[in-house]
Design a protein around this motif. Structure first.
Motif, mmCIF file in Angstrom:
data_model
loop_
_atom_site.group_PDB
_atom_site.id
_atom_site.type_symbol
_atom_site.label_atom_id
_atom_site.label_comp_id
_atom_site.label_asym_id
_atom_site.label_seq_id
_atom_site.Cartn_x
_atom_site.Cartn_y
_atom_site.Cartn_z
ATOM 1 N N ILE A 303 22.919 -38.361 24.226
ATOM 2 C CA ILE A 303 21.932 -37.285 24.359
ATOM 3 C C ILE A 303 22.707 -35.990 24.547
ATOM 4 O O ILE A 303 23.887 -36.018 24.945
ATOM 5 C CB ILE A 303 20.974 -37.498 25.561
ATOM 6 N N GLY A 304 22.036 -34.865 24.260
ATOM 7 C CA GLY A 304 22.716 -33.583 24.412
ATOM 8 C C GLY A 304 22.973 -33.292 25.883
ATOM 9 O O GLY A 304 24.099 -33.040 26.302
ATOM 10 N N LYS A 305 21.890 -33.376 26.669
ATOM 11 C CA LYS A 305 21.999 -32.985 28.061
ATOM 12 C C LYS A 305 20.855 -33.602 28.853
ATOM 13 O O LYS A 305 19.738 -33.708 28.347
ATOM 14 C CB LYS A 305 21.911 -31.452 28.119
ATOM 15 N N LEU A 306 21.164 -33.986 30.079
ATOM 16 C CA LEU A 306 20.089 -34.385 30.991
ATOM 17 C C LEU A 306 19.656 -33.129 31.734
ATOM 18 O O LEU A 306 20.487 -32.460 32.371
ATOM 19 C CB LEU A 306 20.576 -35.466 31.977
ATOM 20 N N HIS A 307 18.383 -32.787 31.639
ATOM 21 C CA HIS A 307 17.865 -31.583 32.288
ATOM 22 C C HIS A 307 18.144 -31.665 33.791
ATOM 23 O O HIS A 307 18.025 -32.734 34.383
ATOM 24 C CB HIS A 307 16.357 -31.474 32.017
ATOM 25 N N ASN A 308 18.496 -30.524 34.387
ATOM 26 C CA ASN A 308 18.922 -30.571 35.785
ATOM 27 C C ASN A 308 17.766 -30.672 36.793
ATOM 28 O O ASN A 308 18.002 -30.754 37.978
ATOM 29 C CB ASN A 308 19.818 -29.364 36.115
ATOM 30 N N LYS A 309 16.543 -30.649 36.287
ATOM 31 C CA LYS A 309 15.419 -30.808 37.215
ATOM 32 C C LYS A 309 14.562 -31.980 36.780
ATOM 33 O O LYS A 309 14.418 -32.238 35.591
ATOM 34 C CB LYS A 309 14.540 -29.561 37.213
ATOM 35 N N PHE A 310 13.987 -32.681 37.766
ATOM 36 C CA PHE A 310 12.983 -33.679 37.384
ATOM 37 C C PHE A 310 11.703 -33.427 38.159
ATOM 38 O O PHE A 310 11.708 -32.757 39.195
ATOM 39 C CB PHE A 310 13.514 -35.111 37.581
ATOM 40 N N TYR A 311 10.617 -33.922 37.584
ATOM 41 C CA TYR A 311 9.290 -33.725 38.193
ATOM 42 C C TYR A 311 8.735 -35.071 38.607
ATOM 43 O O TYR A 311 8.837 -36.050 37.880
ATOM 44 C CB TYR A 311 8.361 -33.015 37.200
ATOM 45 N N THR A 312 8.169 -35.113 39.814
ATOM 46 C CA THR A 312 7.783 -36.396 40.376
ATOM 47 C C THR A 312 6.513 -36.281 41.202
ATOM 48 O O THR A 312 6.257 -35.254 41.822
ATOM 49 C CB THR A 312 8.940 -36.937 41.265
ATOM 50 N N THR A 313 5.718 -37.318 41.157
ATOM 51 C CA THR A 313 4.610 -37.425 42.091
ATOM 52 C C THR A 313 4.357 -38.905 42.341
ATOM 53 O O THR A 313 5.050 -39.765 41.791
ATOM 54 C CB THR A 313 3.343 -36.705 41.575
ATOM 55 N N VAL A 314 3.363 -39.171 43.177
ATOM 56 C CA VAL A 314 2.980 -40.542 43.481
ATOM 57 C C VAL A 314 1.706 -40.839 42.696
ATOM 58 O O VAL A 314 0.705 -40.167 42.867
ATOM 59 C CB VAL A 314 2.747 -40.699 45.007
ATOM 60 N N GLY A 315 1.773 -41.855 41.837
ATOM 61 C CA GLY A 315 0.618 -42.151 40.991
ATOM 62 C C GLY A 315 -0.416 -43.036 41.657
ATOM 63 O O GLY A 315 -1.403 -43.405 41.051
ATOM 64 N N ASN A 316 -0.190 -43.348 42.930
ATOM 65 C CA ASN A 316 -1.023 -44.323 43.645
ATOM 66 C C ASN A 316 -2.371 -43.725 44.052
ATOM 67 O O ASN A 316 -2.433 -42.939 44.994
ATOM 68 C CB ASN A 316 -0.232 -44.779 44.877
#
Lengths: 347, 77
Positions: A303-316
Motif C-alpha cells: 500500500i502507499g501509506k497507512l493514514h495516520n489517523k483512525f476513526y472508531t466507535t462502539v457499534g454495540n
C-alpha cells in the motif's frame, strides 16, 4: 344515533375529471360522493358521510394554505365524529393532500382522522402522525381498501383502542404497546426457527429497518500508491478510553493518531466495546484494528501509506442515525486528508 | 458507517464476521473474518501463525479494492 363523517376526495373520485380538472378549488357537497358511498354501505347506518369536500390535486399543491383553511372551516362547521381522506392509492399529489389535510384536522380541530394510500405514496411520509390504511397501488384496490378503512374509521369514531397495525391494517406508526405473550421468548424463537428451516411462513418480531444502498466505490488498480485508512465499530481506543466512548449506545466517535505505532500494544490501546468479550482485543488490539500488518504492507510497498489517523466507535446498540452522523462527519475528514481507501472492521 | 464513507467516493472494504448483517446494512466489498471478539486474529494459534492469518485476511482486503464490483460482493478467503 349515527356517527357523522366528513370525507375528503379529489376531482377524479368526485367524477369532475382527471388531470385536466386538477386545478379545481375546494367545493363542499352534501352527503357521500364516490368512495364515500362504499363507506356508507359498510357502516350500515352506524356512521354516515354527511359532507364531502372535493378539491383538485393541483389546487391543493399550489394553494396548500388556502385549501387547508377552507377545509378546516367546513369541517369545523360540520362537527363530525370522524374525518376521512382518500384512499389515494399511489396518486402522489392526492396522497400528499390527504395526509396533510388530515393532519391539519387532527391537530387544529382534535377530530379523529384516517386516510389510506399505497405505502410508497409520498403522503405516507406522515404515517407516524396520521393513521393510514395501507392500500394497493391503484384504484382497483378500492374493494379491499373501503371495508378496511370503514372498519378502522368506525373504531376511531367510537373511541375504541386500536389493535396492532398488522391486525387493524394500518401502516406501522412507531407506537409500541406492551403486552404479555402467552409463550415465552425462547419457545417463540425456536418455533420461528423450525418454521424457517421447514420453509414455512413465519412472522419476525423484530423487523430489520430498511437500509438504503450506495453504489460500490470504484476499484483502485494500484494499491501501492493508495493512502489507506482504518475505521472500526469495534471500539478500539487509547488505553483508559480518554474520550469516554460509551460501551453501548455510543454518542460519539474517536479520532486517534497512530503516527509512530508499528503495532497496537496492550499497554497503549484497548477496546471500549461492551458487546463482546474484550479479553482478546485488550490482549492484542491488532486483532480488531490490524495496524501491525498494514504497517508491514506499507514498508513492503503493498500500500502507499497507512493514514495516520483512525476513526472508531462502539457499534454495540448504537443507533443507525448516530452511526450515520459519525461517519458523515469523519468521511469529510478522510476526504480532506486525501484518503483513497478505507478498511472498516466490525466485531 | 461503511455507506457514509463510500457515499463521498472513498471505496470501503468491510471486514466482519457476521456477513449477513454487513449485507443487510449495505456494504459492497465484504471480507469474512474469524470471530466476533477477534475478527482479525485467533488466540488459539501461535503468535506467528496468528500474524500470518491476519496478514492473509488484510491482503484479501487490499486485493478487494483492486477488483471492480457492480453489486454487493462477499469475497472468498
Amino acid at each position: 344515533m349515527s356517527f357523522r363523517v366528513v370525507h375528503y376526495i379529489n376531482q377524479f373520485f368526485a367524477n369532475i375529471g382527471g388531470e385536466e380538472m386538477a386545478h379545481v378549488a375546494p367545493e363542499l357537497r352534501e352527503g357521500a360522493v364516490g368512495p364515500g358511498m362504499a363507506f356508507n354501505q359498510q357502516w350500515k347506518g352506524e356512521a354516515e358521510v354527511v359532507k364531502t369536500i372535493v378539491c383538485g390535486d393541483s389546487y391543493f399543491a399550489e394553494h396548500e394554505k388556502e385549501a387547508k383553511e377552507q377545509v378546516l372551516a367546513w369541517v369545523k362547521e360540520a362537527k363530525p365524529d370522524l374525518f376521512i381522506a382518500g384512499p389515494a392509492f399511489n396518486a402522489g399529489r392526492y396522497g400528499y393532500a390527504c395526509a396533510n389535510v388530515a393532519l391539519a384536522v387532527k391537530t387544529e380541530l382534535g377530530i379523529p382522522v384516517l386516510t389510506g394510500m399505497y405505502v410508497e405514496n409520498p403522503g405516507a411520509d406522515l404515517k407516524d402522525k396520521v393513521l393510514m390504511v395501507a392500500t394497493a397501488n391503484s384504484a382497483a384496490g378500492m374493494r379491499k381498501a373501503a371495508p378496511a378503512m370503514a372498519k378502522l374509521g368506525l373504531k376511531l369514531a367510537k373511541g375504541e383502542p386500536l389493535a396492532a397495525s398488522c391486525v387493524d391494517g394500518y401502516m406501522p406508526n412507531g407506537v409500541r404497546v406492551n403486552f404479555f405473550e402467552k409463550e415465552r421468548g425462547a419457545k417463540r424463537a425456536v418455533k420461528m426457527l423450525i418454521a424457517k428451516i421447514k420453509d414455512e411462513a413465519f412472522v419476525t418480531e423484530f423487523p430489520m429497518p430498511n437500509f438504503d444502498r450506495v453504489e460500490p466505490g470504484k476499484a483502485i488498480p494500484d494499491m501501492s500508491k493508495a493512502v489507506v485508512a482504518l475505521c472500526t465499530s469495534g471500539g478500539i481506543v487509547p488505553k483508559g478510553n480518554p474520550d469516554h466512548i460509551e460501551s453501548s449506545s455510543a454518542s460519539h466517535y474517536g479520532e486517534y493518531d497512530i503516527t509512530g505505532w508499528d503495532a497496537l500494544t496492550a499497554e497503549g490501546w484497548q477496546t471500549a466495546h461492551g458487546g463482546y468479550d474484550p479479553v482478546y482485543a485488550n490482549a492484542d488490539p491488532n486483532r480488531v484494528l490490524p495496524v501491525d500488518v498494514l504497517r508491514q504492507m506499507e514498508k513492503e510497498g503493498k500500500i502507499g501509506k497507512l493514514h495516520n489517523k483512525f476513526y472508531t466507535t462502539v457499534g454495540n446498540g448504537t443507533a443507525v442515525a448516530s452511526s450515520k452522523k459519525f461517519a458523515e462527519e469523519y468521511a469529510q475528514k478522510l476526504l480532506k486528508d486525501g484518503v483513497q481507501a478505507v478498511i472498516m472492521t466490525s466485531t | 458507517m461503511v455507506k457514509e464513507v463510500e457515499r463521498v467516493g472513498i471505496p470501503v472494504v468491510h471486514m466482519c464476521t457476521i456477513t449477513p448483517i454487513s449485507l443487510t446494512v449495505g456494504a459492497n466489498r465484504i471480507i469474512p473474518t474469524i470471530a466476533i471478539p477477534y475478527p482479525l486474529g485467533n488466540p488459539t494459534l501461535e503468535p506467528a501463525d496468528e500474524y500470518a492469518l491476519r496478514y492473509k485476511l488484510v491482503s484479501k482486503a487490499i486485493e478487494a479494492f483492486t477488483i471492480p464490483v457492480e453489486q454487493q460482493t462477499v469475497f472468498d478467503v
